[in-house]
Motif scaffolding. Sequence first.
Motif, PDB file in Angstrom:
ATOM      1  N   PRO A 154       0.921  -1.298   0.040  1.00 37.44           N
ATOM      2  CA  PRO A 154       0.014  -0.016  -0.093  1.00 37.44           C
ATOM      3  C   PRO A 154       0.849   1.297  -0.086  1.00 37.44           C
ATOM      4  N   ALA A 155       2.165   1.216   0.590  1.00 32.54           N
ATOM      5  CA  ALA A 155       2.901   2.220   0.583  1.00 32.54           C
ATOM      6  C   ALA A 155       3.161   2.573  -0.870  1.00 32.54           C
ATOM      7  N   VAL A 156       3.121   2.017  -1.629  1.00 34.99           N
ATOM      8  CA  VAL A 156       3.494   2.327  -3.170  1.00 34.99           C
ATOM      9  C   VAL A 156       2.304   2.506  -4.061  1.00 34.99           C
ATOM     10  N   VAL A 157       1.235   1.866  -3.878  1.00 38.85           N
ATOM     11  CA  VAL A 157       0.069   1.706  -4.721  1.00 38.85           C
ATOM     12  C   VAL A 157      -0.900   3.097  -4.350  1.00 38.85           C
ATOM     13  N   VAL A 158      -1.019   3.431  -3.090  1.00 39.29           N
ATOM     14  CA  VAL A 158      -2.060   4.209  -2.562  1.00 39.29           C
ATOM     15  C   VAL A 158      -1.465   5.653  -2.933  1.00 39.29           C
ATOM     16  N   PRO A 159      -0.168   6.214  -2.261  1.00 44.74           N
ATOM     17  CA  PRO A 159       0.166   7.586  -2.971  1.00 44.74           C
ATOM     18  C   PRO A 159       0.236   7.758  -4.387  1.00 44.74           C
TER      19      PRO A 159
END
Length: 362
Positions: A154-159
Motif C-alpha cells: 500500500p505504500a506504493v499503490v496508494v500514494p
Amino acid sequence: MVVLLWAVVWSITGSECLPGGNLFGIIILFYCSIFGGKLFGLIKLPTLPPLPPLLGMLLAGFLIRNIPVVSDNVQVQHQWSSALRSIALSVILVRAGLGLDSNALKKLKGVCVRLSMGPCLVEACTSAVLAHFLMGLPWQWGFLLGFVLGAVSPAVVVPSMLLLQEGGYGVEKGVPTLLMAAGSFDDILAITGFNTCLGMAFSTGSTVFNVLKGVLEVIIGMAAGLLLGFFIRYFPSGDQDKLVWKRAFLILGLSVLAVFSSTYFGFPGSGGLCTLVMAFLAGKGWASQKAAIGSVALDTARAHGDKQLEEYGMDVLTVAFLSILITAPIGSLLIGLLGPRLLQKAERHNKDEEDEIKSTRF
C-alpha cells in the motif's frame, strides 16, 4: 534549540537517546531515510519521471543494518519497530479509505474482487511451489512466504493512485479507486492467508480452526469498521469549531487503536479491514463538506526458541525484503511513467487547466 531538545529528552530517557538506544536509532534512521529519499528524488533521467524516493529510503535502511560499526550503534528494538510499522499501516489504509470513490466502486465491484483475489492466490500458490522445491521450505512455510510476496504494497499503490486521481487521470473510469480498493482487499486476503499458515506452521490449533479464524477476522473487521465509520461520520457534528482537526484526530486515533487492539486480541487481520471500512464510510459522509508482515514469522520463531523454524523465518524475511527492494521502486516508477500516458484525463481537469492558463495570460 535542537541540542537543547535532545538534552531535555536525554535527561528524561537516559540511554535511550545515546548510541544503541531506541530513540537514537529512530532519529538516525528517520534522517537517513529522508536524505536517501530526497537524494534519489533529485536524480533525473531523460524522458523518465524522477526516481521514487522509496528506493532511497529502502537503501538507507539496508545500509544502516549491514554496515558493521553503524549497525552496532543504530538499533531499534522489535517492539518499537513493530509499533512504528503498525502506525504507518494505519495511516496508509486511512488514506486509501478516504480516497475511494463509492460510485466507481459500485460499478467495478466485480472487477475489484477478481483483481484482488486472482493475482494474490496465483502468486501465493506459485511462490509456495517454488519455495518448497528450490529453497526446501515445508509446504506451510512455502504458502506463508507466498502470501507475504502476494500482498500488494500500500505504500506504493496508494500514494501513486492518489497522485493520478488528483491529476484527473483515469477518474472517469474509476481506475485509481479500483486499484486502491483491490490493493487493500488484496492485503486483507494476504494477511488472512498468512495468519492461517502461521497458525499451521506453529501448530496453534487445527486446520479447520485456523481457516474459520481467518473468516472470523474478516467478519469482525467489517463489523467494527461499519460501527466506527457511522460514528465518526456524524460525531463531532458539522457545526463545531476546528472540525477538520477533530475528525483527523478521531480517524487516526481509532485506526491505530484498531490495528493494535486486533493484534492484542489475536485477530491481526481485522484491524486493517476495520480501518479501511471506517475511513471509507467517514469519507463518504464528509464528501459533501470537502507493507509489514514479513518479519512476523521470524519473530514468532524466535519466541518459540526453535533454531530450525528461525532459519525458515529468516528465509521468509530475506526473500520478502528482496521482493520489496526490487518490485516496489519499479512499480512506483512505472505508475508515474505510464499512468499519465495510458489513462484518459477527466474533462473537468482539462477545463480547469485551460481556465488557469487563460487567467494567467490575462
